[in-house]
Enzyme design. Structure first.
Site, PDB file in Angstrom:
ATOM      1  N   GLY A 208      -0.271   0.266   4.905  1.00  0.00           N
ATOM      2  CA  GLY A 208       0.299   1.514   4.426  1.00  0.00           C
ATOM      3  C   GLY A 208       1.501   2.010   5.183  1.00  0.00           C
ATOM      4  O   GLY A 208       1.870   3.175   5.050  1.00  0.00           O
ATOM      5  N   GLU A 233      -7.128   4.019   4.346  1.00  0.00           N
ATOM      6  CA  GLU A 233      -6.830   4.511   3.004  1.00  0.00           C
ATOM      7  C   GLU A 233      -5.876   3.585   2.255  1.00  0.00           C
ATOM      8  O   GLU A 233      -5.924   3.482   1.022  1.00  0.00           O
ATOM      9  CB  GLU A 233      -6.264   5.927   3.078  1.00  0.00           C
ATOM     10  N   ASP A 234      -5.008   2.869   2.981  1.00  0.00           N
ATOM     11  CA  ASP A 234      -4.041   1.995   2.324  1.00  0.00           C
ATOM     12  C   ASP A 234      -4.735   0.869   1.562  1.00  0.00           C
ATOM     13  O   ASP A 234      -4.341   0.530   0.436  1.00  0.00           O
ATOM     14  CB  ASP A 234      -3.044   1.429   3.337  1.00  0.00           C
ATOM     15  N   TYR A 235      -5.779   0.289   2.145  1.00  0.00           N
ATOM     16  CA  TYR A 235      -6.514  -0.789   1.485  1.00  0.00           C
ATOM     17  C   TYR A 235      -7.140  -0.293   0.185  1.00  0.00           C
ATOM     18  O   TYR A 235      -7.065  -0.964  -0.859  1.00  0.00           O
ATOM     19  CB  TYR A 235      -7.597  -1.341   2.413  1.00  0.00           C
ATOM     20  N   ALA A 238      -4.561   0.530  -2.578  1.00  0.00           N
ATOM     21  CA  ALA A 238      -4.100  -0.718  -3.184  1.00  0.00           C
ATOM     22  C   ALA A 238      -5.173  -1.294  -4.112  1.00  0.00           C
ATOM     23  O   ALA A 238      -4.869  -1.777  -5.213  1.00  0.00           O
ATOM     24  CB  ALA A 238      -3.747  -1.729  -2.101  1.00  0.00           C
TER      25      ALA A 238
END
Length: 391
Positions: A208, A233-235, A238
């Site tokens: 992220g 949170e980025d995983y 996505a």
């Protein structure tokens, strides 16, 4: 045939499979870097979409103002800068106000206070900015990233009809000191090998640090609030975008990290934290150590000795040398120009980084809690977490 013989044969087969997989990853990442990164594609493709840039800020370092300023000088006609700071007394507020005064013609706003919606401090910080975003594309970009004037053009060019997320390959800017060299070697060798190989083979692997996403798709998944229960949170953002049928694309420019605060200890802590997150989200992470040079070379060397009666230590040394050379080739490709350190510096940093790999993994297994920003969190299986509050 005894059970021991079967186990030894199975281990030998595993060694040869490991050899094939790891060198396929080497070749894929080297070729991809040479063909895709640093291509001159800054010309506009079609109508330019509006972009809302979300900047989560906490604290200052010597490079913060220069990094932030690169976002005020982007060569892009339709974007807004949304600066998000959690605390009123954070020194980052003064940095933001200085830039807002210096660039009055840039569409930029400062949001202070955040909004508590979960345990993730980054999401909490970004919530007011996200709710105030006026464009259909949101670009979440960490405070330590610096960009070129055409970086946003490059990213929006990758946002084609069926693409829902554009991300940048993480790398590190040229800085002084051995700690900087160590980071640059890691983000130019081991990290892109896994990162690029995963994306080339269809595995969604995104960090992220710099992500351009379709806001309506995020809203369909519940908005940023839906990801506030996760530390990574980025995983999960996505994953939510991929689950809705959208593709990913990688920018031709790297996500250039340029933090002014760095040390070997900070690098090691960061790697341990990332490993802990991967272990809790992806159980297959337990196999990561066998993808590192020294352990992989031992396993493959033993397999070659068992099957062909080759000298194990000679094979180990030759395999490590080949790995070392391929890593240097990849690093120069990711750099896109001359390195700021010597080949000797590279060799020392490479050896230390490879030697740290197993220790980092074991440290991550030892303690399931992580410290991030100002909080401590206990990770749960599946990627959720709970904050550890001092009593």
């Amino acid at each position: 045939m005894s059970l021991l013989d079967l186990c030894l044969q199975g281990l030998a087969v595993f060694g040869f499979i490991l050899f094939g997989v790891l060198w396929l990853m080497h070749f894929m990442s080297i070729i991809y870097v040479r063909l895709h990164l640093h291509r001159k594609r800054s010309e506009v493709k079609g109508q330019m979409a509006g972009v809302s840039l979300l900047k989560p800020l906490k604290g200052v370092d010597p490079n913060l103002i220069s990094n932030l300023e690169t976002f005020f000088t982007l060569d892009y006609p339709k974007y807004e800068v949304l600066l998000c700071v959690q605390d009123q007394d954070d020194p980052a507020v003064d940095v933001c106000k200085k830039l807002l005064g210096k660039y009055p013609n840039v569409d930029a706003r400062l949001f202070i206070g955040g909004k508590k919606v979960g345990i993730n401090p980054k999401i909490n910080n970004l919530m007011p900015g996200y709710e105030g975003a006026k464009y259909g594309l949101v670009w979440i970009c960490d405070s330590g990233i610096r960009v070129k004037p055409d970086s946003l053009t490059d990213m929006t060019n990758q946002m084609t009809e069926k693409v829902g997320l554009v991300h940048g390959l993480p790398y590190v800017a040229d800085r002084q000191g051995f700690a900087a060299t160590l980071e640059q070697v890691y983000f130019g060798t081991s990290h892109p090998r896994s990162y690029i190989s995963a994306n080339v083979t269809g595995i969604k692997c995104v960090t992220g640090m710099s992500c351009l996403m379709r806001k309506d798709v995020l809203d369909q998944a519940g908005g940023l609030v839906a990801f506030a229960q996760y530390i990574a949170e980025d995983y999960f953002m996505a994953k939510a975008i991929a689950d809705r049928g959208w593709r990913f694309s990688m920018a031709t420019q790297v996500a250039m990290q340029n933090s002014g605060s760095y040390s070997i200890g900070q690098f090691q802590s960061r790697m341990i934290r990332w490993t802990k997150l991967r272990i809790n989200m992806l159980p297959g992470t337990v196999l990561e150590p066998v993808s590192e040079c020294f352990l992989a070379s031992l396993i493959i060397g033993w397999a070659a000795h068992y099957v062909f009666r080759w000298d194990m230590m000679v094979f180990f040394m030759c395999h490590c040398l080949a790995w070392f050379i391929s890593d240097y080739i990849q690093l120069t490709g990711v750099q896109g120009g001359a390195l700021c350190f010597s080949k000797l510096d590279f060799a020392v940093a490479w050896f230390i980084r490879e030697s740290m790999a197993v220790q980092i993994f074991l440290s991550a297994l030892w303690d399931p809690t992580i410290s991030w920003r100002t909080g401590r969190y206990r990770l749960r299986c599946g990627g959720t977490a709970e904050e550890i509050l001092d009593v």
